[in-house]
Design an enzyme around this catalytic site. Structure first.
Site, short mmCIF file in Angstrom:
data_model
loop_
_atom_site.label_atom_id
_atom_site.label_comp_id
_atom_site.label_asym_id
_atom_site.label_seq_id
_atom_site.Cartn_x
_atom_site.Cartn_y
_atom_site.Cartn_z
N GLU A 73 -0.68 63.11 -0.49
CA GLU A 73 -0.70 62.14 -1.59
C GLU A 73 -1.54 62.64 -2.75
OE1 GLU A 73 -2.03 58.39 0.00
OE2 GLU A 73 -0.77 58.66 1.77
N LYS A 75 -4.54 62.61 -5.26
CA LYS A 75 -5.90 62.07 -5.19
C LYS A 75 -6.25 61.55 -6.59
CE LYS A 75 -10.55 63.07 -3.44
NZ LYS A 75 -11.31 62.28 -4.39
N ARG A 117 -12.43 53.25 -6.01
CA ARG A 117 -11.83 52.81 -4.75
C ARG A 117 -11.99 51.30 -4.57
NH1 ARG A 117 -12.27 55.77 1.03
NH2 ARG A 117 -10.92 54.38 2.21
N ARG A 143 -16.24 51.04 -2.94
CA ARG A 143 -16.44 52.02 -1.88
C ARG A 143 -17.75 51.75 -1.15
NH1 ARG A 143 -18.73 56.40 -0.23
NH2 ARG A 143 -17.66 58.35 0.24
N ARG A 164 -15.97 60.34 8.24
CA ARG A 164 -15.29 61.44 7.55
C ARG A 164 -14.65 62.28 8.63
NH1 ARG A 164 -15.92 62.94 2.46
NH2 ARG A 164 -17.81 61.76 2.08
P1 ATP Z 1 -14.83 62.19 -3.94
O1 ATP Z 1 -15.99 62.25 -4.88
O2 ATP Z 1 -14.12 63.48 -3.69
O3 ATP Z 1 -13.89 61.05 -4.22
P2 ATP Z 1 -15.85 60.64 -1.80
O4 ATP Z 1 -16.96 60.99 -0.86
O5 ATP Z 1 -16.04 59.49 -2.73
O6 ATP Z 1 -15.50 61.95 -2.57
P3 ATP Z 1 -13.79 61.24 0.03
O7 ATP Z 1 -13.66 60.55 1.31
O8 ATP Z 1 -14.36 62.58 0.08
O9 ATP Z 1 -14.58 60.31 -0.98
O10 ATP Z 1 -12.39 61.34 -0.64
C1 ATP Z 1 -11.51 60.28 -0.54
C2 ATP Z 1 -11.64 59.43 -1.78
O11 ATP Z 1 -10.60 59.76 -2.66
C3 ATP Z 1 -11.45 57.98 -1.44
O12 ATP Z 1 -12.71 57.37 -1.26
C4 ATP Z 1 -10.71 57.41 -2.63
O13 ATP Z 1 -11.63 56.81 -3.50
C5 ATP Z 1 -10.12 58.61 -3.33
N1 ATP Z 1 -8.64 58.66 -3.29
C6 ATP Z 1 -7.85 58.82 -4.35
N2 ATP Z 1 -6.56 58.86 -4.01
C7 ATP Z 1 -6.50 58.72 -2.66
C8 ATP Z 1 -5.45 58.69 -1.70
N3 ATP Z 1 -4.18 58.81 -2.05
N4 ATP Z 1 -5.78 58.53 -0.40
C9 ATP Z 1 -7.08 58.41 -0.01
N5 ATP Z 1 -8.11 58.44 -0.88
C10 ATP Z 1 -7.85 58.60 -2.19
#
Ligand code: ATP
Length: 592
Positions: free
Chosen positions: A250, A252, A257, A274, A419
């Site tokens: 998908e 990103k 969030r 989040r 994670r």
């Molecule tokens: P980052 O700063 O990379 O977003 P993070 O620690 O906030 O890191 P991660 O779990 O590393 O979060 O990456 C997943 C994040 O990406 C999710 O918290 C969400 O906010 C975002 N995201 C965007 N598109 C998607 C998707 N299609 N599926 C899942 N998560 C997504």
């Protein structure tokens, strides 16, 4: 349980510098509490009045507290303030002033934990005309009947500065020890916590229903689920290998969030960030769309809210989306920045728990629920079986201004609060830099030297979070790249969070000018990760007998200030730093 007993345990916790000892003291404290009291004891120990997602703010103003101490003791406000200035802690000022009170005690009755908690709740939530006077009256009555030590903790709690230095994982471990004498029940308790984000609720369920109640803990509407998180891998080949040759891929989206809870019958919608704060007020159009556009009676779904222009196909950056956070002007911003939610997961629908169903089933249901062209829409998806397919999709996402991709294991459950490799992210990278940013916890700061001396602030000591040991391990010093404004703001913020000694959950042999309560997260970018004998992040014995941890090279802040969407326990973990170190080596080998 008497509040006097709680205070004496808090006194013990304050003097402890080892986490295991903290667990022992907490366990003894939990052994003394009744099932009907444990919820409030847990909240109080966390320094909150309700689970954080409820948004019930404690943090009574300094002026109001000093006035209450004065009234409770017969001293002048100025005298209380002078003791506060001397000790630097209103809790100690209350303790010392109450100890030499000029007033005669009206009764020798002792307060229970519940009485103190309920009174503080009332003080914090009383509002409207004349509420200031009411608060001072209630607070001074409470303090006048307290012992000096009780006054210390009542005051700190009321001001939001209790800071016992306990993480959620430490409290869960102590609950586990209380119920079984061992720490190994922790994973069941963690699972229950991941489903409701409410330690008080988990504690109460455990005390009332035993471990059986914890094993059968269920997801509930309007209680936020701790979000699933993604691991990282650097190449399409590795992602497909990890996913056993086939996965969903998908876009990103770099937005905000949101976890949306909807119940159409009661017309109630709640949106959690989040960090699981209630942010419903920020997104009026999502509330409306959730009630009108979607095909279900009730649901919990995950998505990314992002401003997106339907006509130009342009996505706006996280910063622009976040501007809406300002409470005012939300209506105007809704018109200027048309917001969409790209829904990407479903955890619950119409009474059914979807978290324990494989992703392909959750996705199918999400496709049935979400309309094609509404405010809420589905995240883009392809099913990839070959690295080239995944790479092309990635390149396309990046050229459309997106951050990268998230690959999903189609057979995996929704892994709340963790994670795991059921989600793997791959982000665009820049030459000569780590491909991902690193979120670090501030554990100390330095004073300015030379030209910097005019700002008291000179740099940060930062840590990664070790989620196995629940400790913050030093990983780097950041000494450059601050603007003057940042220096002034960081100094102001950190001055309030500094501690006299190293906090119990901090692991560092590097000693800053001031230690800081590990609660603020900054987003950083670095050139690379190196091995270092100076930092305790991932410290281990090497083959040659020496010891080395991991450190960031040339780190700099990339966000304006501290990240408000992440708590300290949500910072980059030590395990991630070690994985990123491994990835960086592989990329170099591939480049060579
Ligand atoms: P980052 O700063 O990379 O977003 P993070 O620690 O906030 O890191 P991660 O779990 O590393 O979060 O990456 C997943 C994040 O990406 C999710 O918290 C969400 O906010 C975002 N995201 C965007 N598109 C998607 C998707 N299609 N599926 C899942 N998560 C997504």
């Amino acid at each position: 349980m008497l509040f006097e007993t709680v205070s004496s345990y808090y006194g013990k916790l304050e003097g402890i510098s080892s986490r295991l000892e903290m667990i022992d003291v907490l366990t003894q404290m939990f052994h003394e509490v009744k099932a009907s009291e444990v919820r409030k004891l847990i909240y109080m120990t966390q320094g909150v009045l309700a689970p954080p997602f409820e948004g019930v703010e404690i943090g009574i103003a300094e002026k109001l507290v000093s006035e209450s101490i004065a009234r409770a003791s017969g001293y002048e406000k100025e005298q209380v303030y002078a003791t506060y200035k001397k000790t630097g802690d209103m809790g100690l000022a209350a303790e010392q002033t109450i100890a030499k009170t000029k007033l005669r005690r009206m009764s020798s009755r002792k307060f229970s934990l519940i009485e103190v908690f309920d009174m503080l709740h009332k003080i914090a939530t009383t509002s409207g005309p004349g509420s200031q006077d009411g608060k001072i009256r209630m607070m001074s009555e409470l303090l006048a009947a307290s012992s000096p030590v009780e006054a210390r903790y009542i005051t700190r709690f009321a001001m939001g500065t209790l800071r016992l230095g306990l993480g959620d994982a430490t409290i869960l471990e102590a609950l586990s020890k209380t119920s079984t004498g061992e720490r190994k029940m922790k994973s069941y308790l963690e699972n229950a916590y991941n489903l409701c984000s409410d330690l008080g609720e988990v504690g109460e369920a455990l005390f009332e229903g035993g471990i059986g109640a914890i094993e059968h803990f269920k997801v509930t509407l309007f209680k936020p689920i701790r979000p699933a998180l993604a691991e990282r891998l650097p190449t399409a080949e590795e992602i497909l290998e990890k996913m056993r040759g086939r996965c969903s891929v998908e876009s990103k989206y770099d937005g905000f969030r949101v976890q949306v809870h909807v119940d159409k019958k009661s017309k109630r919608v709640e949106i959690f960030s989040r960090r699981l704060e209630k942010v419903t007020h920020m997104f009026p159009e999502i509330v409306k769309a959730a009630l009108e556009e979607l095909d279900f009676k009730s649901a919990i779904f995950d998505g990314e809210a992002i401003a997106y222009n339907d006509v130009t196909g342009e996505y706006y950056q996280f910063q622009e989306t976040i501007q809406r956070k300002r409470k005012h002007g939300i209506e105007e911003k809704s018109a200027q920045l048309p917001l969409h939610v790209f829904a990407f997961d479903l955890m619950y629908s119409d009474g059914e728990d979807y978290m324990t169903k494989p992703y392909k089933e959750r996705r199918r249901k999400l496709e049935d629920i979400v309309a094609k062209n509404g405010i809420v829409r589905l995240s883009d998806e392809i099913i990839a079986t070959r690295p080239r397919e995944l790479e092309k999709y990635f390149e396309n996402a990046v050229s459309n201004g997106l951050e990268g991709i998230v690959a999903k294991d189609m057979e995996s459950f929704y892994v709340a609060g963790a994670r795991k490799f059921s989600w793997i992210k791959m982000k665009r990278s820049y030459k000569g830099e780590l491909s991902d940013t690193v979120d670090l916890v501030i554990i100390g700061y330095y004073l300015g030297r030379g030209q910097r001396a005019e700002f008291k602030f000179g740099g940060l000591l930062c840590a990664s979070y070790n989620d196995k040991t629940d400790m913050f391990e030093s990983v780097t010093r950041i000494g450059t790249g601050f603007s003057e404004k940042q220096m002034v703001e960081l100094q102001k913020l950190l001055d309030k969070a500094k501690t006299k000694t190293k906090p119990a959950r901090v692991a560092s042999i590097v000693v800053p000018d001031f230690w800081v309560d590990p609660k603020y997260v900054v987003e950083t970018r670095a050139d690379e990760i190196t091995r270092s004998p100076m930092h305790l992040c991932g410290m281990e014995k090497l083959d040659d007998g020496s010891e080395a941890g991991y450190a960031l090279r040339f780190p700099r802040l990339i966000s304006d200030g501290v990240r408000t969407d992440k708590s300290a326990e949500e910072a980059t973990t030590t395990k991630e730093i070690i994985e990123m170190f491994g990835m960086q080596k592989k990329i170099r080998v591939a480049d060579a």
